[in-house]
Design an enzyme around this catalytic site. Structure first.
Site, PDB file in Angstrom:
ATOM      1  N   ASN A 129      40.930  57.237  50.795  1.00  0.00           N
ATOM      2  CA  ASN A 129      40.189  56.222  50.056  1.00  0.00           C
ATOM      3  C   ASN A 129      40.316  54.939  50.882  1.00  0.00           C
ATOM      4  O   ASN A 129      41.322  54.245  50.808  1.00  0.00           O
ATOM      5  CB  ASN A 129      40.810  56.073  48.664  1.00  0.00           C
ATOM      6  CG  ASN A 129      40.135  55.008  47.834  1.00  0.00           C
ATOM      7  OD1 ASN A 129      39.189  54.356  48.281  1.00  0.00           O
ATOM      8  ND2 ASN A 129      40.622  54.830  46.626  1.00  0.00           N
ATOM      9  N   ARG A 166      37.105  40.058  39.104  1.00  0.00           N
ATOM     10  CA  ARG A 166      35.638  40.144  39.013  1.00  0.00           C
ATOM     11  C   ARG A 166      35.165  39.644  37.650  1.00  0.00           C
ATOM     12  O   ARG A 166      35.822  39.886  36.635  1.00  0.00           O
ATOM     13  CB  ARG A 166      35.174  41.589  39.219  1.00  0.00           C
ATOM     14  CG  ARG A 166      35.176  41.996  40.670  1.00  0.00           C
ATOM     15  CD  ARG A 166      34.825  43.460  40.848  1.00  0.00           C
ATOM     16  NE  ARG A 166      35.979  44.226  41.269  1.00  0.00           N
ATOM     17  CZ  ARG A 166      36.035  45.555  41.286  1.00  0.00           C
ATOM     18  NH1 ARG A 166      35.013  46.274  40.885  1.00  0.00           N
ATOM     19  NH2 ARG A 166      37.128  46.174  41.695  1.00  0.00           N
ATOM     20  N   GLU A 198      42.163  60.400  40.784  1.00  0.00           N
ATOM     21  CA  GLU A 198      40.952  60.472  41.611  1.00  0.00           C
ATOM     22  C   GLU A 198      41.210  61.270  42.890  1.00  0.00           C
ATOM     23  O   GLU A 198      40.329  61.977  43.375  1.00  0.00           O
ATOM     24  CB  GLU A 198      40.485  59.046  41.948  1.00  0.00           C
ATOM     25  CG  GLU A 198      39.929  58.332  40.739  1.00  0.00           C
ATOM     26  CD  GLU A 198      40.040  56.819  40.812  1.00  0.00           C
ATOM     27  OE1 GLU A 198      41.193  56.318  40.825  1.00  0.00           O
ATOM     28  OE2 GLU A 198      39.012  56.144  40.843  1.00  0.00           O
ATOM     29  N   ARG A 227      36.725  59.391  49.439  1.00  0.00           N
ATOM     30  CA  ARG A 227      36.046  58.702  48.363  1.00  0.00           C
ATOM     31  C   ARG A 227      34.949  57.853  49.013  1.00  0.00           C
ATOM     32  O   ARG A 227      35.227  57.062  49.923  1.00  0.00           O
ATOM     33  CB  ARG A 227      37.031  57.794  47.647  1.00  0.00           C
ATOM     34  CG  ARG A 227      36.394  57.000  46.554  1.00  0.00           C
ATOM     35  CD  ARG A 227      37.400  56.055  45.967  1.00  0.00           C
ATOM     36  NE  ARG A 227      36.884  55.503  44.738  1.00  0.00           N
ATOM     37  CZ  ARG A 227      37.628  54.805  43.897  1.00  0.00           C
ATOM     38  NH1 ARG A 227      38.890  54.607  44.145  1.00  0.00           N
ATOM     39  NH2 ARG A 227      37.088  54.320  42.800  1.00  0.00           N
TER      40      ARG A 227
END
Ligand code: AMP
Length: 394
Positions: free
Chosen positions: A9, A242, A380, A95
């Protein structure tokens, strides 16, 4: 020598990796080695790794200052040669943040596929170039090892059209200005394991992936029907740094009245907003929960309020709510955030078992709750390894 799949990733300044064993065509449940390189492009980059038991097996400074992704992978693979000499890497799974409208499944990374992924750079300029840098670095260092790309957007491609388009003129939609959604590998993993934990898995389920990046997805029969992130991963919930959903009029105001350009607005929305911006203290939920400053409390309140509102929105998209799943660093670890969010969602018939919540049981809803509430750690990396093994039939 035992066989293994390496998962990668690759972000802007870090590379997370994990090595999963394959024995007789079966993928191991847990990584035998996992870790990350941090500080790519900075004077001191570091590799840290642990073994299956969670014991630290490396904490090394990289030999070169300001390494790029290629140099970082160079170091990682030479470290593997020594440290993981017992393991033969037979495939690498990556990923990849954006698969556009083209990729709704994992894909072998070769030939024209790499060019197609390059076309998506404008859709995810902060992530896609680093994902590609990782793919090219591995290709040059291990040319005979097959690579597979697993997309963060893929899970959401089952959504109905109206969930995927903006109210913009068609020409924009057709050129790809759409709601894509992200965190798809996390949602896929939860969708996969949910039947082990809830008899309502095939019903109307909302998953809250709450970490430094945070989003939610609604699914019916374990297929995505709606999600809070949109064209980019800045939409939806308030996150660590964010902003989440914002009136586009604010951006016009910033451009017209504050003279801010695209780069400045990008930094504001991605790096300076969210929990950090509202609190002025930290993006880390632990720090904010421990603080008695009113600004910290306001940031936490906003975080929970936005999640609770979106639970209503996700339930509307799914036509009701049978189960709610918490995952991600905050969702898995913070009983306090789960308590607050579920209290704000009590109107849906949600009732928490306080003790189960404090002890982080998998099921944290009370017997009388109309909705199953669960805490399921996401994985993940395992999902990437699983897709890689399946696609390549290893
Ligand atoms: P992730 O991006 O999924 O790794 O999640 C990172 C976020 O999880 C950070 O905001 C951490 O503060 C938060 N986190 C981790 N452990 C806890 C905890 N015990 N309580 C509250 N937040 C936590």
């Amino acid at each position: 020598m035992s066989q293994a799949i390496l998962t990668i990733n690759a972000g802007s300044s870090s590379i997370k990796f994990a090595l999963f064993p394959i024995v007789e065509k079966t993928l191991g449940d847990a990584a035998v080695i996992f870790g990350q390189i941090d500080g790519i492009g900075t004077p001191v980059a570091k590799l840290a790794a642990k073994n299956k038991e969670g014991e630290k097996i490396a904490s090394n400074d990289l030999p070169t200052a300001n390494p790029d992704h290629q140099k970082a992978f160079d170091y990682l693979l030479s470290w593997f040669t020594g440290e993981a000499a017992d393991w033969k890497i037979i495939a690498v799974g990556h990923r990849v943040v954006h698969g556009g409208q083209l990729f709704s499944k994992p894909v072998r990374l070769e030939g024209h596929t790499l060019e197609e992924l390059t076309d998506f750079i404008p859709l995810a300029p902060l992530h896609q170039p680093h994902n590609l840098a990782g793919i090219y670095a591995i290709q040059s260092l291990m040319p005979d090892v097959p690579q597979v790309g697993c997309f963060d957007t893929a899970f959401h491609r089952t959504q109905p059209d109206e969930a995927q388009i903006f109210g913009l003129p068609r020409a924009f939609t057709e050129e790809g200005v759409r709601r894509y959604g992200f965190h798809g590998l996390s949602y896929e993993y939860i969708a996969r394991v949910l039947p082990e934990h809830s008899p309502r898995a095939e019903g109307r389920v909302v998953i809250a992936h709450l970490g430094n990046g945070a989003s939610m997805a609604a699914m019916v029969k374990r297929k995505g029907v709606a999600t809070t992130m949109g064209f980019t991963a800045v939409d939806g919930l308030v996150m660590g740094t964010r902003v989440g959903a914002i009136d586009p009029g604010v951006l016009l105001y910033l451009m017209e009245n504050k003279g801010m350009n695209a780069r400045e607005i990008t930094t504001l929305l991605y790096k300076e907003s969210g929990l950090l911006g509202v609190s002025g203290i930290s993006q880390d939920m632990r720090t904010l929960l421990a603080s008695d400053k009113p600004e910290a409390q306001e940031a936490v309140n906003l975080f929970c309020y936005r999640i609770a509102r979106e639970i209503g929105s996700m339930a509307a998209a799914a036509g009701g709510l049978d189960a709610l799943v918490f995952t991600g660093g905050i969702g898995e670890n913070s009983a306090e955030i789960r308590r607050r969010v579920t209290l704000l969602s009590a109107w849906l018939g949600i009732r928490l078992d306080s003790e189960a919540n404090e002890r982080r049981h998998i099921r944290i809803s009370a017997p009388e709750s109309a909705v199953d509430v669960l805490v399921i750690p996401t994985n993940e990396e395992w999902m990437i390894a699983h897709h890689t093994r399946t696609l390549l039939d290893l």
